[in-house]
Scaffold this motif. Structure first.
Motif, PDB file in Angstrom:
ATOM      1  N   ASP A  12       0.913  -1.251   0.163  1.00  0.00           N
ATOM      2  CA  ASP A  12       0.166  -0.044  -0.089  1.00  0.00           C
ATOM      3  C   ASP A  12       1.005   1.069   0.030  1.00  0.00           C
ATOM      4  N   ASN A  13       2.236   1.108   0.078  1.00  0.00           N
ATOM      5  CA  ASN A  13       3.209   2.444   0.062  1.00  0.00           C
ATOM      6  C   ASN A  13       3.003   2.901  -1.427  1.00  0.00           C
ATOM      7  N   ASN A  14       2.614   1.882  -2.481  1.00  0.00           N
ATOM      8  CA  ASN A  14       2.661   2.411  -3.702  1.00  0.00           C
ATOM      9  C   ASN A  14       0.834   2.671  -3.855  1.00  0.00           C
ATOM     10  N   SER A  15       0.481   3.616  -3.251  1.00  0.00           N
ATOM     11  CA  SER A  15      -0.911   3.833  -3.299  1.00  0.00           C
ATOM     12  C   SER A  15      -1.443   5.166  -2.332  1.00  0.00           C
ATOM     13  N   ASP A  16      -2.432   5.565  -2.437  1.00  0.00           N
ATOM     14  CA  ASP A  16      -3.019   6.690  -1.691  1.00  0.00           C
ATOM     15  C   ASP A  16      -3.142   6.382  -0.248  1.00  0.00           C
ATOM     16  N   ASN A  17      -2.964   5.259   0.019  1.00  0.00           N
ATOM     17  CA  ASN A  17      -3.166   4.724   1.503  1.00  0.00           C
ATOM     18  C   ASN A  17      -2.030   4.999   2.450  1.00  0.00           C
ATOM     19  N   THR A  18      -0.851   4.813   2.087  1.00  0.00           N
ATOM     20  CA  THR A  18       0.141   4.822   2.964  1.00  0.00           C
ATOM     21  C   THR A  18       1.367   5.471   2.467  1.00  0.00           C
ATOM     22  N   PHE A  19       2.350   5.867   3.029  1.00  0.00           N
ATOM     23  CA  PHE A  19       3.564   6.547   2.411  1.00  0.00           C
ATOM     24  C   PHE A  19       4.890   5.878   3.127  1.00  0.00           C
ATOM     25  N   ASP A  20       5.862   5.531   2.490  1.00  0.00           N
ATOM     26  CA  ASP A  20       7.026   5.186   3.161  1.00  0.00           C
ATOM     27  C   ASP A  20       8.091   6.175   3.062  1.00  0.00           C
ATOM     28  N   GLN A  21       8.886   6.663   4.060  1.00  0.00           N
ATOM     29  CA  GLN A  21       9.636   7.810   3.991  1.00  0.00           C
ATOM     30  C   GLN A  21      11.142   7.559   3.479  1.00  0.00           C
ATOM     31  N   PHE A  22      11.538   6.141   3.587  1.00  0.00           N
ATOM     32  CA  PHE A  22      12.807   5.651   3.558  1.00  0.00           C
ATOM     33  C   PHE A  22      12.919   5.420   2.085  1.00  0.00           C
ATOM     34  N   PRO A  23      14.019   6.069   1.385  1.00  0.00           N
ATOM     35  CA  PRO A  23      14.250   5.768  -0.189  1.00  0.00           C
ATOM     36  C   PRO A  23      14.843   4.160  -0.207  1.00  0.00           C
ATOM     37  N   TRP A  24      15.660   3.682   0.688  1.00  0.00           N
ATOM     38  CA  TRP A  24      16.185   2.573   0.607  1.00  0.00           C
ATOM     39  C   TRP A  24      15.315   1.496   0.620  1.00  0.00           C
TER      40      TRP A  24
END
Length: 541
Positions: free
Chosen positions: A69-81
């Motif tokens: 879901d980090n590839n959606s409008d639901n959630t966000f992943d702050q870590f580039p790695w």
């Protein structure tokens, strides 16, 4: 099935010792000595099959099922790695593809198993079952590959490295047809259920459920309805688990709602990402930060959306009187973690004087001020966050009910069963949302809107949101623009009282862009195209 992962996985061991050159199929060839010795008995076959499960679960589908879901409008992943930023921002390239699922390791392991299992002397029924399990695991991999990349190589047998590096892509339609045929063929050979140490193996219900999902995703609505209806009747006994908050907790694993999951053992095959999922003050890293957009999707307790003047929604106290699935899924400012020590506190990511360990944007704290609660609602379940035996549900009965309803809505065959399906999910005892208002949701368009919202909040952070964005073609609406989080303010640590400051909405990361001409498919990694010149890159990349 947790003890499967502590048996000798012959295949995995041999694959790791292979000196063969790498090719794009991640092929793990086996030498003649192995095949001459291995396929002698049922125990050999089960050990080899466990290798298929090992490749299929773990960091493959277990990780993806929670983090996608980090590839959606639901959630966000702050870590580039962790490789989700490029995909979610719409800037992934073949040389920087972000998180990738282009991996044939499981498929090739299953192909090796299927090419050799016929030589084993064993009970015919058990042999048919093991073949069905391996074919399911392979089919599931092809489902994910074709959804994310479209046209992909369709390989049914082990290949030499040279042949693997020349294989061409099959159309998505052909891959889908292959998968559906596989699932139809193997379902009768799979048991309805297992007992003892075999719990967690692929069941007949899993095959039918995956088939229904793929049929829904490909607008095969009559077939989807038929398969969903089959799962609602004997010999199947799936039902809605009464407590949403406990559904994902390890003490309640293998409950009556689970149809397919990836199972982990808190030792040698642990779920390795629990620390990434939870909030900083509980020892976590906040790799999955819910967005304001997801929070806003939850209705108020009277069954109305927050933009409805009759909902009673109060922007100054936005988390009061909301669908209970919100508090079961998201840590929001002022949420009480527990009333008991040692973990009794009110979550406070927004107060600036003094700052707490969860202050938004600080190291390992949520960039949106919202934390994920769904999989770790009680940290006491996990004595060691780095050694967690937590199962990841990939298909559950609530999805079947929602698929049945959606297929009927899209077929414009709306009857009482559509409302019954949705209500069964909404009225889970610890959720107890009002029944669907039939006077408001009374046609295809309004029911479609309701169903899509219900599916989003019920299945949040279960790896399905991107597939829904993709098949509904709503990327331009939901994946463009600035991601936002909570407003700032204060949380009273004595009683959790929340005071928000208007006009202080958190901006999360850079604004996203979405190009419908390319972003509905992921880029094939350039490294794979360099290995196999026959591969064609997806449009726009």
């Amino acid at each position: 099935m947790k003890n499967l992962f502590i048996t000798l996985i012959i295949l995995a061991t041999l694959a790791s010792s292979s000196g063969c050159k790498k090719d794009f199929l991640d092929r793990a060839p086996l030498d003649s000595y192995t095949n001459a010795v291995l396929w002698k008995s049922s125990s050999d076959v089960l050990a080899a099959l466990n290798g298929c499960y090992s490749k299929w679960g773990g960091s493959n589908n277990g990780y993806y099922g929670v983090f996608a879901d980090n590839n959606s409008d639901n959630t966000f992943d702050q870590f580039p790695w962790e490789n989700w930023l490029a995909l979610s921002a719409g800037i992934a390239t073949p040389t920087n593809p972000g998180f990738t699922k282009w991996n044939y390791s499981c498929i090739q392991t299953c192909n090796w198993f299927l090419d050799n299992v016929g030589a084993a002397t064993m009970d015919a029924t058990l042999k048919a079952r093991t073949i069905g399990e391996a074919r399911f695991l392979r089919a599931y991999e092809y489902f994910t590959l074709s959804q994310l990349y479209g046209s992909v190589p369709l390989v049914e047998h082990n290949l030499t490295p040279d042949a693997a590096n020349k294989v061409t892509q099959a159309t998505k339609a052909n891959v889908v047809a292959f998968i559906l045929n596989e699932l139809t063929t193997i379902a009768p050979d799979l048991p309805v259920s297992y007992s003892g140490s075999d719990i967690g193996r692929i069941t007949r219900g899993a095959a039918i459920a995956l088939k229904a999902r793929i049929e829904l995703f490909n607008q095969m609505y009559p077939q989807c309805i038929a398969d969903c209806q089959q799962l609602m009747t004997a010999p199947f006994s799936y039902s809605i688990y009464p407590k949403y908050v406990d559904l994902f907790r390890q003490p309640y694993a293998d409950n009556q709602e689970v149809i397919l999951d990836v199972q982990f053992k808190a030792s040698d095959n642990n779920f390795g990402w629990a620390r990434n999922m939870t909030i900083n003050s509980l020892g976590g890293y906040n790799s999955i930060a819910p967005t304001q957009n997801l929070v806003d999707a939850y209705e108020t307790t009277n069954g109305k959306t927050i933009d409805d003047p009759a909902s009673g929604y109060n922007p100054a106290q936005p988390y009061q009187n909301r669908d209970p699935r919100l508090s079961a899924t998201v840590f929001y400012p002022g949420a009480q973690y527990s009333s008991k020590l040692p973990y009794g506190f009110y979550y406070d990511p927004i107060s600036s004087s003094p700052k707490t360990l969860d202050h938004w944007g600080d190291n390992n704290c949520s960039p949106s001020a919202y934390g994920l609660r769904k999989y770790t609602p009680f940290i006491a379940d996990f004595p060691n966050l780095d050694q967690v035996g937590m199962d990841v549900i990939l298909i559950r009965y609530a999805e079947i009910k929602l698929m049945d309803a959606e297929a009927k809505i899209e077929s414009n065959k709306i009857d009482a069963s559509v409302y019954d399906d949705i209500n069964a999910v909404r009225q889970r005892p610890d959720v107890n949302m009002p029944a669907v208002d039939r006077s408001k949701y009374n046609d295809q368009s309004s029911l479609r809107t309701l169903l899509r919202r219900e599916r989003r909040v019920e299945l949040a952070v279960e790896g399905l949101r991107w597939f829904d964005i993709q098949r509904w073609q709503i990327g331009q609406q939901v994946m463009n623009g600035q991601v936002t989080g909570s407003m700032l303010g204060t949380v009273n640590q004595t009683n959790g009282a929340l005071t928000l400051t208007p006009g202080t909405t958190i901006k999360v990361g850079a604004a996203r862009v979405f190009d419908p001409a390319k972003n509905y498919l992921w880029p094939i990694p350039q490294t794979e195209i360099d290995l196999n010149k026959s591969l064609k890159q997806n449009p726009g990349y």
